[in-house]
Motif scaffolding. Structure first.
Motif, PDB file in Angstrom:
ATOM      1  N   THR A 296       0.845  -1.184   0.000  1.00 56.89           N
ATOM      2  CA  THR A 296       0.000   0.000   0.000  1.00 56.89           C
ATOM      3  C   THR A 296       0.886   1.242   0.000  1.00 56.89           C
ATOM      4  N   SER A 298       0.356   5.247   0.128  1.00 55.90           N
ATOM      5  CA  SER A 298      -0.682   6.256   0.374  1.00 55.90           C
ATOM      6  C   SER A 298      -0.051   7.612   0.625  1.00 55.90           C
ATOM      7  N   ASP A 299      -0.752   8.653   0.179  1.00 53.98           N
ATOM      8  CA  ASP A 299      -0.285  10.013   0.401  1.00 53.98           C
ATOM      9  C   ASP A 299      -1.480  10.925   0.654  1.00 53.98           C
ATOM     10  N   ASP A 300      -1.207  12.108   1.183  1.00 53.71           N
ATOM     11  CA  ASP A 300      -2.259  13.095   1.406  1.00 53.71           C
ATOM     12  C   ASP A 300      -2.059  14.308   0.511  1.00 53.71           C
ATOM     13  N   ARG A 336      -9.113   7.143  -4.717  1.00 54.95           N
ATOM     14  CA  ARG A 336      -8.918   8.599  -4.709  1.00 54.95           C
ATOM     15  C   ARG A 336      -9.722   9.181  -3.561  1.00 54.95           C
ATOM     16  N   GLY A 340      -5.425  13.251  -1.491  1.00 52.12           N
ATOM     17  CA  GLY A 340      -4.428  12.222  -1.717  1.00 52.12           C
ATOM     18  C   GLY A 340      -4.942  10.983  -2.419  1.00 52.12           C
ATOM     19  N   THR A 341      -4.084   9.979  -2.435  1.00 49.54           N
ATOM     20  CA  THR A 341      -4.337   8.747  -3.170  1.00 49.54           C
ATOM     21  C   THR A 341      -3.835   7.558  -2.372  1.00 49.54           C
ATOM     22  N   VAL A 342      -4.536   6.433  -2.485  1.00 54.23           N
ATOM     23  CA  VAL A 342      -4.082   5.164  -1.927  1.00 54.23           C
ATOM     24  C   VAL A 342      -3.983   4.161  -3.072  1.00 54.23           C
ATOM     25  N   MET A 344      -3.150   0.259  -3.855  1.00 54.45           N
ATOM     26  CA  MET A 344      -3.061  -1.031  -3.168  1.00 54.45           C
ATOM     27  C   MET A 344      -2.788  -2.125  -4.188  1.00 54.45           C
TER      28      MET A 344
END
Length: 356
Positions: A296, A298-300, A336, A340-342, A344
């Protein structure tokens, strides 16, 4: 009694103190040339090539390798190399070369073509090791076999990367302008992928050295790759966290997962925080209860535009990620968020028992 089969140790061709310490510090030099440009010029060298030959990159890139030749270089060895390159074949030869200072040295050279989907060489990979006086006459066959194994392994891994970065052709029409532009762009991004392979080979060296290791420690590998990217790509205000379990996988899986990590973490650092003063990026890799692993990222940050397919086959890195995912039979999902975005990724791999 059960027979024990020992794994070949790729590091046996190197000095014990430098064995697979990283491509930038190898006693084995690497050079890549482009046979589709006039005079088959050099497009990449590693630091070991600079150190062994004394030639800096600025004096090498864009030139044919013949500047290493001199008055006492054996013409028959040169003809072997020329014939192999013209035929697009492998060649192995011991050849007298000359450093920038004019000093002669004996060079054990292996050349292997990196081919596209039509079988045509796109690049040639040269792996070379300086032979010291005490190495010229002893263990010649063993040294050559081990060097050939290294060349084959690196050539296979580079072939995977190059095929993805260049894109497919139909084998009948001339290479299009777009394809030529992609090949030129590849020369800019290839060194980073080579440095990623460096970390894999270092972990492979460690696995060779430890009798109770059956695979490569993915946790150590991905942590090192991601934190190196953070060091190179990071900027003030963006915090990076890596949470990777100690998972042991085979070499091919390690290479593919490592390259995917390189592409996605690099992409996040480069694009996720455009116009922002602060941000948070996290890489998490863990074993799934039902089998396999989950990565994973992930960001903000600003988020991936909703109309944009990810990964995009229009980009160099996107094509590579798609190829790597297919080879792993992995699935990728993008979420989305409000910010941010994750990303996986589930990879259905088996693990060996991790022994400490």
């Amino acid at each position: 009694m059960e027979r024990t089969i020992e794994k070949p140790k790729l590091t046996s061709i190197l000095d014990d103190s430098q064995a697979f310490a990283g491509f930038s510090r190898l006693s084995v030099a690497m050079v890549i040339t482009n046979p589709n440009s006039d005079d088959n010029p050099i497009v990449y060298i590693n630091d070991a090539f600079e150190r062994i030959t004394g030639y800096q990159r600025s004096r090498v890139i864009g030139r044919n390798c013949r500047f290493l030749q001199g008055a006492d270089t054996d013409p028959s060895a040169l003809q072997m190399i020329r014939s192999a390159i013209e035929a697009g074949e492998n060649v192995s030869v011991d050849i007298l070369n000359y450093r920038a200072t004019g000093e002669a040295f004996m060079n054990r050279l292996l050349i292997s073509p990196i081919i596209d989907d039509t079988g045509k060489p796109i690049y040639f990979l040269g792996i070379q090791k300086e032979l010291r006086d005490d190495e010229k006459d002893r263990s010649s066959d063993t040294t050559r076999r081990h060097l050939d194994l290294v060349c084959s392994r690196v050539g296979q891994d580079l072939g995977l990367i190059v095929a993805s970065l260049v894109g497919e052709t139909d084998g009948t029409a001339p290479v299009s302008d777009d394809a030529l532009k992609r090949r030129l762009r590849m020369l800019d991004v290839l060194p980073g992928r080579l440095e990623c392979l460096q970390f894999v080979y270092e972990e492979m060296k460690l696995a060779d050295a430890q009798w109770n290791r059956d695979g490569i420690d993915l946790g150590s590998l991905l942590s090192r790759i991601s934190h190196t990217i953070a060091h190179n790509e990071g900027r003030p205000g963006v915090r990076f966290v890596s949470l990777v379990e100690p998972l042991e996988v085979n070499l091919d899986t390690a290479i593919r997962v490592a390259l995917i990590t390189f592409e996605l973490v690099s992409n996040a650092f480069q694009h996720a925080f455009d116009g922002l003063d602060q941000g948070y990026l996290e890489l998490r890799v863990n074993r799934l209860a039902a089998g396999g692993l989950r990565m994973t990222i992930s960001d903000d940050g600003v988020g991936i535009p909703r109309k944009l397919n990810f990964p995009s086959g229009e980009s160099v890195g996107g094509r590579l990620v798609e190829t790597l995912l297919d080879g792993l039979d992995a699935t990728l999902n993008v979420v989305r968020g409000a910010a941010g975005t994750v990303i996986m990724i589930d990879v259905p791999v088996g693990f060996t028992d991790f022994k400490r």
